[in-house]
Design a protein around this motif. Structure first.
Motif, PDB file in Angstrom:
ATOM      1  N   GLU A 325     -16.848  11.854  -1.195  1.00  0.00           N
ATOM      2  CA  GLU A 325     -16.869  12.244   0.212  1.00  0.00           C
ATOM      3  C   GLU A 325     -15.452  12.623   0.640  1.00  0.00           C
ATOM      4  OE1 GLU A 325     -18.572  10.375   4.374  1.00  0.00           O
ATOM      5  OE2 GLU A 325     -17.365   9.069   3.078  1.00  0.00           O
ATOM      6  N   VAL A 326     -15.248  13.901   0.917  1.00  0.00           N
ATOM      7  CA  VAL A 326     -13.956  14.418   1.385  1.00  0.00           C
ATOM      8  C   VAL A 326     -13.872  14.181   2.892  1.00  0.00           C
ATOM      9  CG1 VAL A 326     -12.588  16.519   1.713  1.00  0.00           C
ATOM     10  CG2 VAL A 326     -13.821  16.134  -0.444  1.00  0.00           C
ATOM     11  N   ARG A 327     -12.836  13.445   3.336  1.00  0.00           N
ATOM     12  CA  ARG A 327     -12.776  12.987   4.725  1.00  0.00           C
ATOM     13  C   ARG A 327     -11.531  13.476   5.472  1.00  0.00           C
ATOM     14  NH1 ARG A 327     -15.722   8.598   6.026  1.00  0.00           N
ATOM     15  NH2 ARG A 327     -14.002   7.619   7.165  1.00  0.00           N
ATOM     16  N   ALA A 328     -10.727  14.331   4.842  1.00  0.00           N
ATOM     17  CA  ALA A 328      -9.465  14.747   5.453  1.00  0.00           C
ATOM     18  C   ALA A 328      -9.571  16.086   6.164  1.00  0.00           C
ATOM     19  CB  ALA A 328      -8.365  14.804   4.389  1.00  0.00           C
ATOM     20  N   LEU A 329     -10.777  16.500   6.531  1.00  0.00           N
ATOM     21  CA  LEU A 329     -10.967  17.828   7.107  1.00  0.00           C
ATOM     22  C   LEU A 329     -11.036  17.776   8.626  1.00  0.00           C
ATOM     23  CD1 LEU A 329     -13.730  19.096   4.658  1.00  0.00           C
ATOM     24  CD2 LEU A 329     -11.294  19.680   4.607  1.00  0.00           C
ATOM     25  N   ASP A 330     -10.161  18.520   9.281  1.00  0.00           N
ATOM     26  CA  ASP A 330     -10.282  18.735  10.724  1.00  0.00           C
ATOM     27  C   ASP A 330     -11.450  19.677  10.993  1.00  0.00           C
ATOM     28  OD1 ASP A 330      -8.027  17.222  11.117  1.00  0.00           O
ATOM     29  OD2 ASP A 330      -6.728  18.879  11.714  1.00  0.00           O
ATOM     30  N   VAL A 331     -11.990  19.589  12.196  1.00  0.00           N
ATOM     31  CA  VAL A 331     -12.976  20.561  12.637  1.00  0.00           C
ATOM     32  C   VAL A 331     -12.277  21.907  12.845  1.00  0.00           C
ATOM     33  CG1 VAL A 331     -14.610  21.140  14.472  1.00  0.00           C
ATOM     34  CG2 VAL A 331     -14.360  18.768  13.738  1.00  0.00           C
ATOM     35  N   ASN A 332     -12.865  22.972  12.308  1.00  0.00           N
ATOM     36  CA  ASN A 332     -12.312  24.316  12.473  1.00  0.00           C
ATOM     37  C   ASN A 332     -12.794  24.869  13.820  1.00  0.00           C
ATOM     38  OD1 ASN A 332     -11.770  27.063  12.457  1.00  0.00           O
ATOM     39  ND2 ASN A 332     -12.330  27.358  10.317  1.00  0.00           N
ATOM     40  N   PRO A 333     -11.912  24.982  14.826  1.00  0.00           N
ATOM     41  CA  PRO A 333     -12.366  25.358  16.170  1.00  0.00           C
ATOM     42  C   PRO A 333     -12.778  26.821  16.306  1.00  0.00           C
ATOM     43  CG  PRO A 333      -9.982  25.201  16.124  1.00  0.00           C
ATOM     44  CD  PRO A 333     -10.464  24.722  14.783  1.00  0.00           C
ATOM     45  N   PHE A 334     -12.454  27.635  15.306  1.00  0.00           N
ATOM     46  CA  PHE A 334     -12.829  29.045  15.374  1.00  0.00           C
ATOM     47  C   PHE A 334     -14.254  29.283  14.865  1.00  0.00           C
ATOM     48  CE2 PHE A 334      -8.181  28.953  14.872  1.00  0.00           C
ATOM     49  CZ  PHE A 334      -7.815  29.630  16.023  1.00  0.00           C
ATOM     50  N   GLU A 335     -14.854  28.257  14.283  1.00  0.00           N
ATOM     51  CA  GLU A 335     -16.192  28.369  13.700  1.00  0.00           C
ATOM     52  C   GLU A 335     -17.189  27.549  14.516  1.00  0.00           C
ATOM     53  OE1 GLU A 335     -17.209  30.229  11.179  1.00  0.00           O
ATOM     54  OE2 GLU A 335     -15.202  31.029  10.758  1.00  0.00           O
ATOM     55  N   PRO A 336     -18.319  28.122  14.921  1.00  0.00           N
ATOM     56  CA  PRO A 336     -19.316  27.355  15.681  1.00  0.00           C
ATOM     57  C   PRO A 336     -19.795  26.098  14.963  1.00  0.00           C
ATOM     58  CG  PRO A 336     -19.814  29.703  15.788  1.00  0.00           C
ATOM     59  CD  PRO A 336     -18.701  29.544  14.790  1.00  0.00           C
ATOM     60  N   LEU A 337     -19.796  26.112  13.635  1.00  0.00           N
ATOM     61  CA  LEU A 337     -20.253  24.950  12.867  1.00  0.00           C
ATOM     62  C   LEU A 337     -19.115  24.017  12.477  1.00  0.00           C
ATOM     63  CD1 LEU A 337     -22.771  26.711  10.430  1.00  0.00           C
ATOM     64  CD2 LEU A 337     -23.149  25.873  12.762  1.00  0.00           C
TER      65      LEU A 337
END
Length: 515
Positions: A325-337
């Motif tokens: 489980e990769v947990r170091a990812l910020d939400v990408n605000p340019f992508e709706p998902l």
């Protein structure tokens, strides 16, 4: 020929094409519900979305307002994203005009008291989930728990192990190779912060009047570090200094399980002061450094699907590693998902490289070096000429990044041949420029947009645009009827769980920790 090139040559053989198309992936995307003004939603999790306790795809994390949208496992990245998109569309159709905040760092919150803790009903297991969150609030504050992230789950099909030099019938060998991947990940996790970090700035309200020991610059209420990539992954965000004393080894499955079980049994003088049950009301599950194993903050976790009442470490001890489980990812605000297709494909390359490059055990020196590199990148990674430490020697971030991308390029060729198209090469090309030009990273684009328009105003506009795009699209994988049925089943499942409980909640907790 070195070991990496030998492995690439072996994977290039057509007999492995089917297996290379069979990566297992899942996504868990968190997002705060907000009103039209960008303020945190105060209403409960909508009943029209089912039970947050038992719905397989739509649930909550720390807060009633912090949604978590979960996909099943898919081998096709387009099906994976289609499921996530359909779930997003369905959710937004049931939010009465509310939006999903597009950033990892929280929106306008007047007070941490205005972050409603998630409720899961009256069953023993539901009450335990809520109580765990009450404990988190007492320990770390609700504001930190309102930070959103995106988790990416990954494994390779059993048919690929032989190509990687692993006996696919030996779960011990498979687990050992996944732990090697964890060490590769820890040594290179700064790459994900550099490329995909998307929290270089934040709304001043997040700090609640406190000023941490960071050289923030300020513009119209937006606080930022000029070269930061991921404040979410800094000490300011989703980390836990209280856990610094814990040493959970990732050198082997046995050591990891041993250390994790030890960690949940260490008493904490600080947390004992909070109290466990005070005047008849629980404040936390217990007064140990970790209430349960899930409280261990880590940028990556080895995982196996748990059975009823089974802890994560017991599941690993029983069956070995099933996925990471990769947990170091910020939400990408340019992508709706919150994530793009190119990011998914780049994560494939990163993780496959980690499975190929067998890693030696990590010692204390390496642990310290890795931690320092990660801190440097999350706080200052886009600084021109940035250098890091590798095996005790200084190396330019851009040079190290370019080396890694050269290897990923070899893997992209192999995977593109297996798929009969150019998807991986194209995904890598979309990010390759960021290796030497920090302005092409996500964090640079986020900072430029938030300073130009104002952090909150820009994010609110993005939330509105994403909402409209998701409402305007048609379902492509799921159907309204299937999503409605999942809601109805989750409500029935929660009712059944509540009706089947026996004994008191105190007895349930005692039995859980006794096991």
């Amino acid at each position: 020929m070195n070991a990496f090139n030998s492995a690439v040559e072996r994977l290039s053989q057509p007999q492995w094409h089917d297996a290379l198309r069979g990566f297992n992936r899942g996504i868990e995307r968190e997002a705060l519900r907000i009103d039209a003004q960008g303020h945190l939603a105060q209403d409960p999790h909508p009943q029209s979305l089912g039970s947050a306790l038992t719905h397989p795809w739509i649930t909550t994390d720390f807060s009633e307002a912090l949604m978590e949208l979960i996909t099943p496992v898919y081998q096709d990245p387009d099906a994976l994203l289609a499921h996530l998109a359909d779930t997003h569309s369905y959710v937004l159709r049931h939010l009465n005009g509310e939006r999903l905040w597009p950033l990892s760092m929280p929106c306008f919150i007047d007070s941490s008291q205005n972050i409603p803790i998630a409720q899961y009903g009256s069953s023993h297991s539901g009450r335990m989930k809520t109580l765990y969150r009450v404990g988190l609030e007492h320990r770390y504050g609700a504001m930190m728990q309102a930070i959103a992230g995106l988790h990416f789950n990954f494994s390779v099909p059993d048919t690929l192990w032989r190509a990687l030099g692993v006996d696919g019938d030996d779960q011990g060998e498979i687990s050992a190779r996944y732990f090697s991947l964890l060490r590769y990940y820890k040594r290179h996790v700064w790459v994900l912060a550099y490329l995909f970090g998307a929290s270089p700035s934040l709304c001043g309200s997040f700090l609640q009047g406190q000023r941490p020991n960071l050289p923030f610059e300020e513009q119209d209420g937006t606080l930022y570090l000029p070269y930061a990539t991921s404040l979410r992954m800094s000490d300011l965000g989703y980390t836990n200094k209280a856990q610094d004393q814990l040493k959970v080894s990732i050198n082997s499955l046995g050591e990891y399980v041993r250390d994790l079980k030890t960690a949940i049994s260490i008493p904490s003088e600080e947390y004992a002061k909070i109290g466990v049950k005070v005047d008849g009301e629980y404040r936390q599950l217990n007064a140990n450094v970790l209430q349960i194993e899930n409280e261990l903050y880590s940028p990556v976790r080895p995982k196996r699907t748990t059975g009823p009442g089974e802890t994560p470490s017991d599941a690993l001890a029983r069956g070995g590693v099933e996925y990471v489980e990769v947990r170091a990812l910020d939400v990408n605000p340019f992508e709706p998902l919150g994530i793009s297709r190119d990011q998914v494909l780049l994560l494939d390359l990163f993780l496959l490289a980690g499975l190929i490059e067998v890693q030696a055990p990590m010692d204390a020196r390496e642990e310290a070096e890795q931690k320092a590199n990660f801190s440097e990148v999350v706080l200052d990674g886009r600084r021109p000429g940035k250098t890091l430490q590798r095996d005790g020697e200084t190396i330019a971030l851009a040079d190290w990044m370019s080396e890694l991308m050269a290897r990923w390029s070899q893997l992209a060729d192999v995977l593109d041949a297996a798929h009969g198209d150019g998807r991986y090469g194209q995904a890598l090309a979309a990010w390759r420029g960021a290796a030497t030009d920090p302005e092409q990273t996500l964090s640079a684009k986020v900072l430029a947009a938030s300073l130009a328009e104002g952090h909150g105003h820009w994010a609110s506009r993005m939330a509105t645009e994403h909402r409209q795009a998701l409402l305007n699209r048609d379902y492509t994988l799921l159907t309204e009827a299937r999503l409605d049925a999942a809601v109805a089943k989750s409500i029935a499942d929660q009712a059944e769980r509540e009706a089947s409980d026996r004994g008191s909640f105190d007895e349930f907790l005692a039995e859980y920790f006794r096991q």
